[in-house]
Every structure is written in C-alpha cells, then in structure tokens.
Design an enzyme around this catalytic site. Structure first.
Site, short mmCIF file in Angstrom:
data_model
loop_
_atom_site.label_atom_id
_atom_site.label_comp_id
_atom_site.label_asym_id
_atom_site.label_seq_id
_atom_site.Cartn_x
_atom_site.Cartn_y
_atom_site.Cartn_z
N LYS A 1 4.86 -6.97 0.04
CA LYS A 1 4.46 -6.24 1.24
C LYS A 1 4.88 -6.95 2.54
O LYS A 1 5.12 -6.30 3.55
CB LYS A 1 2.95 -6.00 1.24
CG LYS A 1 2.52 -5.00 0.16
CD LYS A 1 1.05 -4.67 0.24
CE LYS A 1 0.65 -3.89 -1.00
NZ LYS A 1 -0.75 -3.48 -1.00
N ASP B 1 -2.68 1.17 3.35
CA ASP B 1 -3.82 0.55 2.66
C ASP B 1 -5.04 0.49 3.59
O ASP B 1 -6.15 0.83 3.19
CB ASP B 1 -3.50 -0.91 2.26
CG ASP B 1 -2.54 -0.97 1.09
OD1 ASP B 1 -2.59 -0.08 0.22
OD2 ASP B 1 -1.74 -1.92 1.04
#
Ligand code: NDP
Length: 263
Positions: A64, A100
C-alpha cells in the site's frame, strides 16, 4: 471492450476482492473482470499496471505504501494516510485512493454519540484509520503490546499506552480490536484486566477481523455490548473502490446489494 481489474498483493490467494467485485460486475451488467496478481516486488507495481493494461486495481499487504508512491495524483484520504489501496488508470495517469479509511468510518456510523475511541493495536490498519478518525472529530487513543509501534503515533500527537502504562480511569465509547490477535489463534488483544475495566463503560465493541467470532468479541458479548466484526469495513472499502472503478455510474446501495453476497 472488457475492462480488466485486479488486486495486487502478496499473498493474494485468500482475498475476497475478486469475488466481491465480480459479483457486482455481473449483477450490474458491467463489462469488467477482476483477477488477482501476486506481486513480489512492490516497486514494479506501476510498470505491471501498464504492462497488463489494467483499468483499475486494489492493492493489499504489503504494497500500500509503494502504491502511494506509484501514483500521479492522490485523493484526500490517501494523502492523509500515506497509503493507497485503489488505483485508477485515466488516460495513462494513475490516480490513487484510500478506501480503507472511509470504509471504516462508514462501518462505525451506526454507533451514535461516539467521541472517544480506544484502539487495541497500532499496526498498519490502526495507522490508516486513526488519522482520518481524528480529522473528522473523533478522539483516538492507542493501546499496544509493544512500545516500538507506538512511537510514530506519539510523534503525531496521539495519546498512547502500552499494557504497563495504561490508565484505566478514562472511559471510552468504542473499543476496537485493531490487532491480529484472534485471527489465527484464540488470544485476546490485551490483558483481560484491561478489558474488564474498559468494556463495561463502552457503548460498543468492534473487531476488524472478519467472519469470525473472536475471543475479543465473545468477551464483549459477556457484557451485553453491541458488537460488530470487520465484514462491513471490508465490504464498504470494496463498494467505494467499485464506485471509482466504474466512474460513479451506480449508486452505493446497488453496488452494496451485489457485493454483500460475497459474505
Ligand atoms: P499489522 O501487522 O500492521 O499490526 C499488527 C498489530 O497487532 C500490532 O499492533 C501488534 O502488536 C498486534 N498484535 C499481533 N498479535 C498480537 C497479540 N497476540 N496480542 C496483542 N497484540 C497483537 O497488522 P494490520 O494492521 O495490517 O492488521 C491488523 C488486523 O486488521 C488483522 O487482523 C487484519 O486481518 C485486519 N484487517 C481487516 C480489514 C478489514 O477490511 N476488515 C482490513 C485490514 C486489516 P505489536 O506491535 O506488539 O506486535
């Protein structure tokens, strides 16, 4: 032409994302196909993206942060968090998003009058959600097993504790298990004495682990507290990513309706 989407990560074999997105593509008659790609070297992400002619991708552990670096443009959440889990290719430019954090925000929306949140754990997920929660007005405190991981939170102005330094005279509205304790074992995320102090005063307890009644959730239920696992967080990050993949062509509810069949 069919648009290709994928999830980059290592490992990726366990990921629910291909099922979630393909259910929505099929249900909504969108000409898209979602695969998985095991990427060992995160620095190759940008090249792979173009080489495979991908329209959009999700990025999972451990890439990420590399994904963040690979993008040409970044949205507010991604900038705040320093990590990207969704990338869209628009005319050869890579646009990075973090879904997220908004996914987690949406998952806790149902709990009203919440101000103080206690995070058990200080890993990557705690990192990406804490900054955003604080920005929208929540007060986040972190309790972690090791002092090491708390350093960056402390530097960033968060109140942090280890098990030894925890002050148990403060009340928290939400207690969230952000650790992997309970994922593949039967462990609680912190000593039982701490849970016995904080849970009775909490309005609800949440676990980010999904699809499992973890020891933490079982413990919270003993106090008749409302509980919730990480399924909604996973679902909502997926719905928000799907909105980007399809350029907001479909409503959140319609996407959710198909995607939740993966659970
Ligand atoms: P990290 O590896 O970055 O961090 C792990 C954290 O868990 C650390 O704070 C670590 O503490 C703590 N920990 C691990 N084992 C124990 C234990 N036995 N007792 C106490 N503390 C422990 O993990 P992530 O942040 O990436 O993931 C955390 C959890 O979130 C995972 O279970 C993952 O499955 C879940 N997750 C769920 C998502 C969803 O959509 N629902 C999305 C992303 C993650 P220490 O510093 O002491 O090692």
């Amino acid at each position: 032409m069919k648009k290709l989407f994928t999830i980059f990560g290592n490992p990726v074999s366990h990921s629910k994302s291909p099922l979630m997105h393909n259910l929505s593509f099929n249900g909504l008659n969108y000409n898209g196909c979602y695969t998985r790609y095991k990427l060992e070297d995160g620095s190759k992400l940008r090249n792979k993206f173009f080489e495979l002619n991908i329209a959009g991708a999700n990025i999972t552990v451990p890439h990420k942060e590399e994904a963040f670096k690979a993008c040409d443009e970044l949205d507010w959440f991604a900038q705040k968090v320093g990590a990207v889990n969704t990338i869209i290719n628009r005319n050869g430019k890579l646009y990075g998003y973090n879904t997220d954090a908004p996914g987690f925000l949406k998952a806790i929306e149902e709990f009203k009058d919440v101000k103080k949140i206690l995070f058990l754990g200080a890993g990557g997920t705690a990192q990406s959600t804490s900054v955003v929660l604080r920005d929208v007005g929540y007060e986040v405190t972190l309790l972690n097993r090791s002092a090491k991981r708390l350093e960056r939170f402390k530097e960033d102005g968060f109140k942090t504790y280890t098990f030894d330094t925890f002050e148990d005279n403060i009340e928290y509205d939400l207690i969230v298990n952000m650790t992997s304790a309970g994922l593949e074992d039967e462990e609680l995320p912190c000593p039982i004495e701490i849970l016995e102090k904080v849970i009775p005063n909490a309005k609800a307890c949440i676990d980010v682990i999904y699809g499992k009644d973890t020891p933490f959730l079982k413990f919270a239920k003993r106090y008749n507290k409302p509980t919730k696992d990480g399924s909604d967080m996973l679902l909502y990050q997926g719905v928000i990513a799907f909105e980007y993949f399809t350029n907001h062509e479909f409503s959140f509810e319609k996407i959710e309706n198909y995607m939740k069949r993966a659970f």
